[in-house]
Scaffold this motif. Structure first.
Motif, PDB file in Angstrom:
ATOM      1  N   HIS A  92       0.814  -1.218   0.000  1.00 39.49           N
ATOM      2  CA  HIS A  92       0.000   0.000   0.000  1.00 39.49           C
ATOM      3  C   HIS A  92       0.854   1.278   0.000  1.00 39.49           C
ATOM      4  CE1 HIS A  92      -3.483   2.507   0.593  1.00 39.49           C
ATOM      5  NE2 HIS A  92      -2.883   3.070   1.628  1.00 39.49           N
ATOM      6  N   PRO A  93       1.875   1.391   0.856  1.00 36.93           N
ATOM      7  CA  PRO A  93       2.683   2.622   0.833  1.00 36.93           C
ATOM      8  C   PRO A  93       3.344   2.891  -0.524  1.00 36.93           C
ATOM      9  CG  PRO A  93       3.146   1.370   2.818  1.00 36.93           C
ATOM     10  CD  PRO A  93       2.271   0.521   1.956  1.00 36.93           C
ATOM     11  N   ARG A  94       3.793   1.850  -1.191  1.00 34.76           N
ATOM     12  CA  ARG A  94       4.436   2.046  -2.497  1.00 34.76           C
ATOM     13  C   ARG A  94       3.421   2.530  -3.524  1.00 34.76           C
ATOM     14  NH1 ARG A  94       5.223  -0.346  -7.214  1.00 34.76           N
ATOM     15  NH2 ARG A  94       7.191   0.028  -8.256  1.00 34.76           N
ATOM     16  N   ILE A  95       2.229   1.920  -3.530  1.00 33.18           N
ATOM     17  CA  ILE A  95       1.184   2.336  -4.469  1.00 33.18           C
ATOM     18  C   ILE A  95       0.792   3.792  -4.197  1.00 33.18           C
ATOM     19  CG2 ILE A  95      -1.171   1.861  -5.242  1.00 33.18           C
ATOM     20  CD1 ILE A  95       0.293  -0.565  -5.887  1.00 33.18           C
TER      21      ILE A  95
ATOM     22  N   ILE B   2       3.528   6.124  -5.516  1.00 30.29           N
ATOM     23  CA  ILE B   2       3.473   6.257  -6.973  1.00 30.29           C
ATOM     24  C   ILE B   2       2.292   7.123  -7.381  1.00 30.29           C
ATOM     25  CG2 ILE B   2       3.031   4.966  -9.107  1.00 30.29           C
ATOM     26  CD1 ILE B   2       4.684   2.695  -7.912  1.00 30.29           C
ATOM     27  N   ALA B   3       1.150   6.952  -6.718  1.00 35.06           N
ATOM     28  CA  ALA B   3      -0.025   7.759  -7.043  1.00 35.06           C
ATOM     29  C   ALA B   3       0.253   9.233  -6.799  1.00 35.06           C
ATOM     30  CB  ALA B   3      -1.221   7.301  -6.217  1.00 35.06           C
ATOM     31  N   ARG B   4       0.946   9.542  -5.705  1.00 28.96           N
ATOM     32  CA  ARG B   4       1.254  10.943  -5.411  1.00 28.96           C
ATOM     33  C   ARG B   4       2.308  11.511  -6.345  1.00 28.96           C
ATOM     34  NH1 ARG B   4       3.507  10.374  -0.728  1.00 28.96           N
ATOM     35  NH2 ARG B   4       2.289   8.777   0.260  1.00 28.96           N
ATOM     36  N   GLU B   5       3.409  10.776  -6.558  1.00 29.67           N
ATOM     37  CA  GLU B   5       4.542  11.311  -7.310  1.00 29.67           C
ATOM     38  C   GLU B   5       4.335  11.275  -8.825  1.00 29.67           C
ATOM     39  OE1 GLU B   5       7.941   9.183  -5.946  1.00 29.67           O
ATOM     40  OE2 GLU B   5       7.909  10.134  -3.960  1.00 29.67           O
ATOM     41  N   ARG B   6       3.997  10.139  -9.352  1.00 25.14           N
ATOM     42  CA  ARG B   6       3.894  10.015 -10.807  1.00 25.14           C
ATOM     43  C   ARG B   6       2.562  10.517 -11.346  1.00 25.14           C
ATOM     44  NH1 ARG B   6       6.203   3.979 -11.885  1.00 25.14           N
ATOM     45  NH2 ARG B   6       8.280   4.278 -11.006  1.00 25.14           N
ATOM     46  N   LEU B   7       1.488  10.158 -10.667  1.00 22.99           N
ATOM     47  CA  LEU B   7       0.161  10.508 -11.171  1.00 22.99           C
ATOM     48  C   LEU B   7      -0.361  11.831 -10.610  1.00 22.99           C
ATOM     49  CD1 LEU B   7      -1.413   6.939 -10.933  1.00 22.99           C
ATOM     50  CD2 LEU B   7      -0.356   8.027 -12.913  1.00 22.99           C
ATOM     51  N   ARG B   8       0.376  12.400  -9.668  1.00 21.26           N
ATOM     52  CA  ARG B   8       0.028  13.674  -9.027  1.00 21.26           C
ATOM     53  C   ARG B   8      -1.378  13.627  -8.430  1.00 21.26           C
ATOM     54  NH1 ARG B   8       2.255  16.054 -14.085  1.00 21.26           N
ATOM     55  NH2 ARG B   8       4.471  16.249 -13.709  1.00 21.26           N
ATOM     56  N   MET B   9      -1.696  12.512  -7.809  1.00 16.39           N
ATOM     57  CA  MET B   9      -2.993  12.368  -7.156  1.00 16.39           C
ATOM     58  C   MET B   9      -2.875  12.884  -5.727  1.00 16.39           C
ATOM     59  SD  MET B   9      -4.080   8.578  -8.436  1.00 16.39           S
ATOM     60  CE  MET B   9      -5.828   8.703  -8.246  1.00 16.39           C
ATOM     61  N   VAL B  10      -3.946  13.454  -5.224  1.00 10.47           N
ATOM     62  CA  VAL B  10      -3.973  13.931  -3.837  1.00 10.47           C
ATOM     63  C   VAL B  10      -5.219  13.379  -3.162  1.00 10.47           C
ATOM     64  CG1 VAL B  10      -2.680  16.044  -4.298  1.00 10.47           C
ATOM     65  CG2 VAL B  10      -5.148  16.058  -4.522  1.00 10.47           C
ATOM     66  N   GLN B  11      -5.132  13.280  -1.859  1.00  9.54           N
ATOM     67  CA  GLN B  11      -6.272  12.815  -1.102  1.00  9.54           C
ATOM     68  C   GLN B  11      -7.201  14.022  -0.904  1.00  9.54           C
ATOM     69  OE1 GLN B  11      -5.351  11.258   2.770  1.00  9.54           O
ATOM     70  NE2 GLN B  11      -6.823   9.603   2.452  1.00  9.54           N
TER      71      GLN B  11
END
Length: 93
Positions: free
Chosen positions: A60-63, A66-75
């Motif tokens: 989970h932490p790795r996913i 990646i979501a934050r860094e590569r896909l620029r997703m935010v909660q």
């Protein structure tokens, strides 16, 4: 009688050669079987290592990273989350 003895001797030689040939073939096949069993053991070890690596990559932490860094997703913040009220069934429990 000599002809009969020669025939028996010829049969004996042929049988002896067949026995030697079949034993040689059996040894070769056994060696090949041992090699293949060792290869199967190596593949089992490699499969276990790949499963471990796959579980490491799917943590989970790795996913999340990646979501934050590569896909620029935010909660989303609390204000951005819609709240849906759940209605009670008509039968009422």
């Amino acid at each position: 009688m000599l002809r009969f003895n020669m025939t028996l001797l010829l049969v004996l030689v042929v049988c002896a050669l067949a026995l030697v040939t079949s034993q040689h073939r059996a040894r070769k096949l056994f060696q090949e079987l041992e090699r293949e069993q060792e290869r199967a053991r190596q593949l089992d070890v490699e499969y276990g290592q790949l499963q471990l690596e796959m579980s490491t990559w799917a943590t989970h932490p790795r996913i999340e990273k990646i979501a934050r860094e590569r896909l620029r997703m935010v909660q989303p913040d609390i204000a951005g989350r819609p709240i849906v009220a759940v209605a009670q069934p008509a039968g009422g429990r």
